[in-house]
Scaffold this active site. Structure first.
Site, PDB file in Angstrom:
ATOM      1  N   ASP A 156       0.944  -1.247  -0.082  1.00  0.00           N
ATOM      2  CA  ASP A 156       0.195  -0.061  -0.134  1.00  0.00           C
ATOM      3  C   ASP A 156       0.939   1.338  -0.131  1.00  0.00           C
ATOM      4  OD1 ASP A 156      -2.369   1.904   0.637  1.00  0.00           O
ATOM      5  OD2 ASP A 156      -3.208  -0.130   0.829  1.00  0.00           O
ATOM      6  N   HIS A 189      -3.817   5.663   3.339  1.00  0.00           N
ATOM      7  CA  HIS A 189      -4.606   4.482   2.950  1.00  0.00           C
ATOM      8  C   HIS A 189      -3.849   3.543   3.605  1.00  0.00           C
ATOM      9  CE1 HIS A 189      -6.122   1.313   0.195  1.00  0.00           C
ATOM     10  NE2 HIS A 189      -7.210   2.303   0.137  1.00  0.00           N
ATOM     11  N   ASN A 280     -12.903  -0.299  -7.540  1.00  0.00           N
ATOM     12  CA  ASN A 280     -14.147   0.469  -7.682  1.00  0.00           C
ATOM     13  C   ASN A 280     -14.414   1.025  -8.886  1.00  0.00           C
ATOM     14  OD1 ASN A 280     -14.352  -0.014  -4.671  1.00  0.00           O
ATOM     15  ND2 ASN A 280     -12.337   1.294  -4.857  1.00  0.00           N
ATOM     16  N   SER A 350     -11.608  -1.584  -0.754  1.00  0.00           N
ATOM     17  CA  SER A 350     -10.417  -1.563  -0.125  1.00  0.00           C
ATOM     18  C   SER A 350     -10.622  -2.285   1.252  1.00  0.00           C
ATOM     19  CB  SER A 350      -9.523  -0.563  -0.115  1.00  0.00           C
ATOM     20  OG  SER A 350      -9.119  -0.102  -1.436  1.00  0.00           O
TER      21      SER A 350
END
Length: 605
Positions: A156, A189, A280, A350
């Site tokens: 990430d 994130h 997404n 996520s």
């Protein structure tokens, strides 16, 4: 009137004794509060259950006579002849009421509690993490909270190691964006996903992470959250070579890079469980869209659902989806200068992938020898079906089920007993908090014919049951799906003798049976094989009076000196469990003493 469980009512005030030779005791069964205290069992100090041989003419007057107040009985109470009373002095009530000739038993109301483990983290206790209940994580915590030796690599934007809810959980990783060891999160994130997976539970602050595993930060995204297939490949290779058992990937790449695909396959072959979000599409995913690494066959692809178990409109879907998980307002850790800003929420695929990564870490913690394939197989087989029956493109195999995934293949109950003659029975109960599969196995005296019956929330009979197994011998198995209290009855159809009863969580993926006769002599044995991967139980039934032993070995000949597992009680009914493995399992039943007919059953979970 008689104190005998084998008494049946014939007509008013008369009874029939089914076993005339049995000694009848009229002394009531009394459970005193002090006994419960010594055992650490909680009870209510103002409520008592009284069981009657025969209901008194006035239940209300009975209570008043001994200092109690009648609690309005239900129809079930009257059928069971078991009535509840409230009292200000429980010891005095029990002492006096137990002397009444109508009383068969008397017991305080024993307290219970919520099935799932309840940590003290404010995010959980406030109800902000109710989505954990929807995938049964608290129920899984009763069995496994996550092993700190299990490493989850988070590919990430990095991780803020100074977050108070991640203290001691973050390992040294690598930053592929800057080619150095600085994995500080300059986006946020990665810290959010790490908290969903592994925030410390029971520390009185913040939120509860799914698994108490450790996080390996692998920074493959820049401060804007951008990456490419080269960084992704490097991250996967690094994670696989630095001890990660689970690799969590909450990012999407538009196309298939063969080098990334090869890195994924290599990590999978090395035993890594790879989990990725399907990605997404805004404002709505109205057709099949496959992003990577979720699109690779060796990756567990995770879609997102809302609080009503419907696919989130933005969640990509297609034939590659394995499971789904909640994706709306998922509580997470985040970068912040004050305690108030160190927590937030995330909504999309996520956090759904992070939740599944945490569940995968629980499964690996419970079963360290599981292969990457086996973990994925368990997650898919235990998922809660959503949408059309069976697999579909929007929900895959269904919503991830932490309890069933973690407990699959575990023994929840084991007991033994003896049935003295035909039509005698024994029974037990087993609590199942989540709609899931439960398997019951009974091994008994092979010179008799015993059967098993099961029913949810009430005792079964031979004419009223939800599942049964009634072969002509004394090795029986049934698998039943449901939740609540499962009542299991063992009954003798013919003959008598000993039995052992086991209740296991889950539906076995492989079942094999065998049977035959072992001649008396002590050197005789019978062998058979079965194939599969996972936890394996083998059971055998044999004749009372003999001593049969079990020996199990994976992928090699088995003997009384070379085996992976053994069952060596002093009777003819045995169980043996091997640790998780794969291939061909060789089973041997050896007659230590005696001989006769045997039946054998192997279950692989």
């Amino acid at each position: 009137m008689a104190n005998n469980s084998r008494v049946e009512s014939v007509k008013k005030d008369t009874y029939m004794f089914l076993n005339k030779t049995r000694t009848i005791q009229t002394k009531p069964e009394i459970t005193y509060p002090e006994e419960l205290k010594k055992k650490g069992i909680g009870y209510k100090s103002d409520r008592v259950t009284v069981g009657f041989w025969k209901l008194p003419a006035s239940l209300d007057e009975f209570g008043k006579k001994y200092g109690g107040k009648l609690v309005q009985p239900t129809d079930g109470d009257l059928k069971l002849q078991s009535i509840v009373y409230e009292t200000d002095n429980i010891d005095n009530f029990i002492n006096k009421a137990s002397s009444d000739p109508y009383v068969s038993n008397i017991c305080p109301a024993i307290t219970g509690h919520i099935d799932g483990y309840s940590p003290n983290d404010p995010g959980f206790t406030s109800g902000n993490q109710n989505y954990l209940n929807s995938i049964y994580v608290p129920d899984a915590w009763n069995y496994q909270k996550g092993d700190s030796n299990i490493i989850v690599a988070v590919l990430d934007t990095g991780v803020w190691s100074g977050h108070p809810d991640l203290t001691g959980r973050i390992l040294s990783g690598y930053n592929f964006i800057s080619n150095n060891a600085n994995t500080n999160d300059d986006n946020g994130h990665g810290t959010m996903m790490s908290g969903i997976i592994a925030a410390t539970i029971d520390n009185g602050v913040g939120i509860a992470g799914v698994s108490q595993s450790r996080i390996l930060p692998v920074k493959i995204m820049d401060s804007a959250g951008s990456t490419d297939s080269i960084y992704a490949r490097q991250g996967v290779e690094y994670a696989a070579s630095h001890g990660a058992r689970v690799i969590s990937m909450s990012f999407e790449i538009d196309g298939d890079d063969p080098n990334l695909r090869q890195a994924i396959d290599n990590a999978y072959g090395a035993g890594c469980v790879l989990v990725a979000s399907t990605g997404n599409t805004y404002p709505q995913a109205n057709s099949i869209i496959i992003k990577y690494p979720a699109g690779y066959g060796n990756v567990i692809a995770v879609g997102a659902i809302d609080n009503s178990n419907n696919r989130m409109g933005i969640s990509n879907y297609g034939p590659h989806v394995d499971v789904v998980a909640p994706g709306v307002q998922i509580a997470c850790t985040q970068i912040g200068s004050t305690p108030q800003t160190q927590y937030g929420t995330a909504s999309d695929t996520s956090p759904a992938a992070a939740l599944v990564s945490g569940v995968a870490a629980l499964v690996v913690s419970q079963n360290p020898s599981y292969s990457s394939w086996k973990v994925g197989d368990v997650l898919r087989r235990t998922a809660i079906d959503l949408g059309p029956s069976g697999f579909d493109n929007e929900y895959g195999y269904g919503k991830v089920n932490a309890y069933s995934a973690v407990t699959t293949g575990t023994i929840g109950f084991g007991g033994s007993g003896s049935l003295p003659a035909p039509n005698y029975y024994g029974w037990c109960t087993y609590s199942v908090p989540v709609d899931s599969y439960t398997t019951v196995v009974m091994v008994g005296n092979e010179n008799a014919d015993f059967d098993i019956y099961a029913k949810w929330n009430s005792l079964p009979t031979t004419s009223s049951y939800d599942a049964k197994s009634d072969s002509v011998d004394s090795l029986e198995r049934l698998t039943i799906k449901g939740s609540g209290t499962l009542y299991v009855m063992v009954i003798s159809y013919s003959g008598s003798g000993n039995f052992k009863l086991y209740i296991m969580n889950g539906n076995p993926s492989y079942v094999s049976t065998s049977g035959g006769i072992i001649s008396a002599g002590g050197t005789n044995s019978a062998t058979f094989q079965n194939n599969g991967e996972g936890r394996c139980y083998t059971f055998n039934s044999g004749p009372d009076g003999s001593n049969f032993n079990l020996y199990l070995r994976w992928n090699a000949p088995v003997s009384t000196t070379s085996y992976d597992a053994t069952g060596q009680s002093i009777d003819a009914q045995e169980i043996a469990l091997t640790s998780s493995w794969g291939g061909t399992l060789n089973n041997m039943i050896y007659a230590q003493t005696g001989g006769g007919e045997y039946r054998a059953l192997s279950l692989i979970y």
